[in-house]
Write a protein that holds these residues in place. Sequence first.
Motif, short mmCIF file in Angstrom:
data_model
loop_
_atom_site.label_atom_id
_atom_site.label_comp_id
_atom_site.label_asym_id
_atom_site.label_seq_id
_atom_site.Cartn_x
_atom_site.Cartn_y
_atom_site.Cartn_z
N PHE A 22 -20.05 1.62 12.68
CA PHE A 22 -18.64 1.99 12.52
C PHE A 22 -17.74 0.76 12.51
O PHE A 22 -16.68 0.76 11.86
CB PHE A 22 -18.21 2.99 13.60
N ALA A 23 -18.12 -0.30 13.22
CA ALA A 23 -17.38 -1.56 13.13
C ALA A 23 -17.47 -2.12 11.72
O ALA A 23 -16.47 -2.63 11.17
CB ALA A 23 -17.92 -2.56 14.15
N LEU A 24 -18.65 -2.05 11.12
CA LEU A 24 -18.83 -2.49 9.73
C LEU A 24 -17.98 -1.65 8.79
O LEU A 24 -17.34 -2.18 7.87
CB LEU A 24 -20.31 -2.39 9.34
N MET A 25 -17.93 -0.34 9.03
CA MET A 25 -17.11 0.54 8.21
C MET A 25 -15.64 0.16 8.32
O MET A 25 -14.91 0.15 7.33
CB MET A 25 -17.32 1.99 8.65
N GLY A 26 -15.19 -0.19 9.52
CA GLY A 26 -13.81 -0.62 9.71
C GLY A 26 -13.51 -1.91 8.98
O GLY A 26 -12.43 -2.07 8.39
N ALA A 27 -14.47 -2.86 8.99
CA ALA A 27 -14.27 -4.12 8.27
C ALA A 27 -14.17 -3.88 6.77
O ALA A 27 -13.35 -4.50 6.08
CB ALA A 27 -15.42 -5.08 8.58
N LEU A 28 -14.98 -2.98 6.25
CA LEU A 28 -14.92 -2.65 4.82
C LEU A 28 -13.60 -1.98 4.48
O LEU A 28 -13.04 -2.21 3.39
CB LEU A 28 -16.10 -1.75 4.44
N CYS A 29 -13.09 -1.16 5.38
CA CYS A 29 -11.77 -0.55 5.16
C CYS A 29 -10.69 -1.63 5.08
O CYS A 29 -9.75 -1.52 4.28
CB CYS A 29 -11.43 0.42 6.30
N ALA A 30 -10.83 -2.68 5.89
CA ALA A 30 -9.85 -3.78 5.87
C ALA A 30 -9.90 -4.52 4.54
O ALA A 30 -8.86 -4.88 3.98
CB ALA A 30 -10.12 -4.73 7.03
N ILE A 31 -11.11 -4.76 4.02
CA ILE A 31 -11.24 -5.43 2.73
C ILE A 31 -10.64 -4.56 1.63
O ILE A 31 -9.93 -5.05 0.73
CB ILE A 31 -12.72 -5.75 2.44
N ALA A 32 -10.93 -3.25 1.69
CA ALA A 32 -10.34 -2.33 0.72
C ALA A 32 -8.82 -2.31 0.85
O ALA A 32 -8.10 -2.21 -0.16
CB ALA A 32 -10.91 -0.92 0.92
N ALA A 33 -8.30 -2.42 2.09
CA ALA A 33 -6.85 -2.45 2.30
C ALA A 33 -6.24 -3.69 1.67
O ALA A 33 -5.15 -3.64 1.09
CB ALA A 33 -6.55 -2.41 3.80
N ALA A 34 -6.94 -4.82 1.77
CA ALA A 34 -6.45 -6.05 1.16
C ALA A 34 -6.36 -5.91 -0.36
O ALA A 34 -5.38 -6.30 -0.99
CB ALA A 34 -7.35 -7.23 1.53
N ILE A 35 -7.40 -5.31 -0.97
CA ILE A 35 -7.40 -5.10 -2.41
C ILE A 35 -6.26 -4.18 -2.82
O ILE A 35 -5.51 -4.46 -3.77
CB ILE A 35 -8.76 -4.52 -2.86
N SER A 36 -6.12 -3.06 -2.10
CA SER A 36 -5.09 -2.08 -2.43
C SER A 36 -3.68 -2.65 -2.25
O SER A 36 -2.81 -2.48 -3.11
CB SER A 36 -5.27 -0.84 -1.56
N THR A 37 -3.45 -3.34 -1.13
CA THR A 37 -2.13 -3.91 -0.86
C THR A 37 -1.77 -5.00 -1.86
O THR A 37 -0.64 -5.09 -2.34
CB THR A 37 -2.08 -4.49 0.57
N ALA A 38 -2.77 -5.83 -2.20
CA ALA A 38 -2.54 -6.89 -3.17
C ALA A 38 -2.25 -6.32 -4.56
O ALA A 38 -1.41 -6.85 -5.29
CB ALA A 38 -3.75 -7.81 -3.23
N ARG A 39 -2.93 -5.25 -4.92
CA ARG A 39 -2.72 -4.65 -6.24
C ARG A 39 -1.33 -4.03 -6.34
O ARG A 39 -0.65 -4.13 -7.37
CB ARG A 39 -3.79 -3.59 -6.52
N PHE A 44 -2.50 -14.15 -1.87
CA PHE A 44 -3.04 -12.85 -1.44
C PHE A 44 -3.04 -11.86 -2.59
O PHE A 44 -3.96 -11.05 -2.73
CB PHE A 44 -2.20 -12.32 -0.28
N ARG A 45 -2.02 -11.92 -3.45
CA ARG A 45 -1.91 -10.98 -4.56
C ARG A 45 -3.06 -11.11 -5.56
O ARG A 45 -3.33 -10.18 -6.31
CB ARG A 45 -0.58 -11.18 -5.29
N LEU A 46 -3.72 -12.25 -5.58
CA LEU A 46 -4.82 -12.44 -6.52
C LEU A 46 -5.95 -11.45 -6.27
O LEU A 46 -6.69 -11.09 -7.20
CB LEU A 46 -5.37 -13.87 -6.43
N MET A 47 -6.10 -10.98 -5.03
CA MET A 47 -7.16 -10.02 -4.71
C MET A 47 -6.91 -8.65 -5.32
O MET A 47 -7.81 -7.79 -5.30
CB MET A 47 -7.30 -9.89 -3.19
N GLY A 48 -5.73 -8.43 -5.86
CA GLY A 48 -5.41 -7.14 -6.46
C GLY A 48 -5.64 -7.08 -7.95
O GLY A 48 -5.48 -6.03 -8.57
N GLY A 49 -6.01 -8.21 -8.57
CA GLY A 49 -6.20 -8.23 -10.02
C GLY A 49 -4.93 -8.61 -10.74
O GLY A 49 -4.10 -9.37 -10.22
N GLY A 50 -4.75 -8.11 -11.95
CA GLY A 50 -3.59 -8.47 -12.75
C GLY A 50 -3.85 -9.70 -13.58
O GLY A 50 -4.97 -10.21 -13.65
N ALA A 51 -2.79 -10.20 -14.21
CA ALA A 51 -2.94 -11.35 -15.11
C ALA A 51 -3.43 -12.58 -14.37
O ALA A 51 -4.29 -13.32 -14.86
CB ALA A 51 -1.61 -11.64 -15.80
#
Length: 441
Positions: free
Chosen positions: A340-357, A187-194
């Motif tokens: 708005f459902a699509l907006m919520g799904a995009l928020c979830a993807i952004a949450a995955a990126i942010s949490t992983a980073r 999961f952490r790979l979605m946040g970038g890094g080495a």
Amino acid sequence: MTDHTIAVPATRTTTGARAAPGNPLKRFFQATEIDTRLLGMVVAMLAIWIGFHIMSGGLFLTSRNLWNLSVQAASVSVMATGMVLVIVTRNIDLSVGSILGFVGMIMAVTQTKFLPAWLGYDHPANWFLALAVGIVLGSAIGAFQGMIIAFLNVPSFIVTLGGLLVWRGAAWMVTSGATVAPMDTTFRLMGGGADGSIGATASWIVGVIACLFIVLSILHSRKQRKRFGFPLKPVWAEFVVGIVSCGVVLGAVNVLNSYYMPVNLARKYAEDHGIAWPENGLDIPLGIAIPVLIALGIAIVMTFLTNRTRFGRYVFAIGGNPEAAELAGIKTRWVTVRLFALMGALCAIAAAISTARLNAATNAQGTLDELYTIAAAVIGGTSLAGGVGTIAGAVLGALVMQSLNSGMVLLGMDAPLQSIVIGMVLVLAVWLDTIYRARAR
């Protein structure tokens, strides 16, 4: 956008395109069909970069800072692509930052507490199931808010303002404010890094594929124009657009490949992969970060959704004239719910990126992201009056916002002063948009 100018006779060129009147610069833009508004944004962003580079003593335009800039802009960029469509329909979503924080917390708890109890730690499916839970939850939250807006006729401003408070409080209640860490290794790979970067070779392959896609898109567009009898661009204009676009792509790949792993990470990488550590060390390029690829992929999908699907046409029809869209048979309420459902799904993807980073989920995660997301869309040319907006503009807007943040951090500006600058930029962007649209009438 209709240009109300006096029509003058025009002759057809050998390619079938009409000769553009006016000075050479105007003829160039009309022949290449470059969006001058987006071009102006690019110029403004380059001016910001150069200004910060000079003021920071040469620290801004470095491969390290630009690489970090691309990663930091990814989550806001993902949400901004959805915010464009929300604003186009004359709505607003103030809850995206809180949804990000709540869904990020749920994904973190899912992969650190629930899934390990069922599947064990570091199970290959943990990251995927946690992400799936987040996307489903984000879509459900967005659809719930959309139904209140569409069927109960409560203004989106009020519904999402309530959502901002509700989901922020819900994020706290999940763990009573405690930080949840660490995340699953994959999961952490979605946040970038080495580890969350694809390396130099794969980055060049992605760049070449992108260039081939650009060339094929130009050829397909030319074929479609010829098929339906539309005027063709001059061949030289096609070449200019193709060469410049490919140059930008390959230049960006070169910059990202110029950032090497820090020594301690490079040494660990060498140990993990059985590489002998030379006396002078190793220069291991990071390449394109995975969150950047995710953001670019989302932008491409959203562009296709906007320009090539019935749903996208309905969204812009509703934004242009809601009453006419309703009379034309468009189920505007269900379009709003799906949006708005699509907006919520995009928020979830952004949450995955942010949490992983961050490799953690915190109660403050996503705070003020709603303002950055709205600002990115507006700076990118989305009109608050509805009916006008582009995905590419929103991505550029996200880069501009993150460039301002990054530059001010490098200059050592205090957080309150940073907020003042961001607020002034947002007001300036709306004012310029008002002037632009007044002149275009």
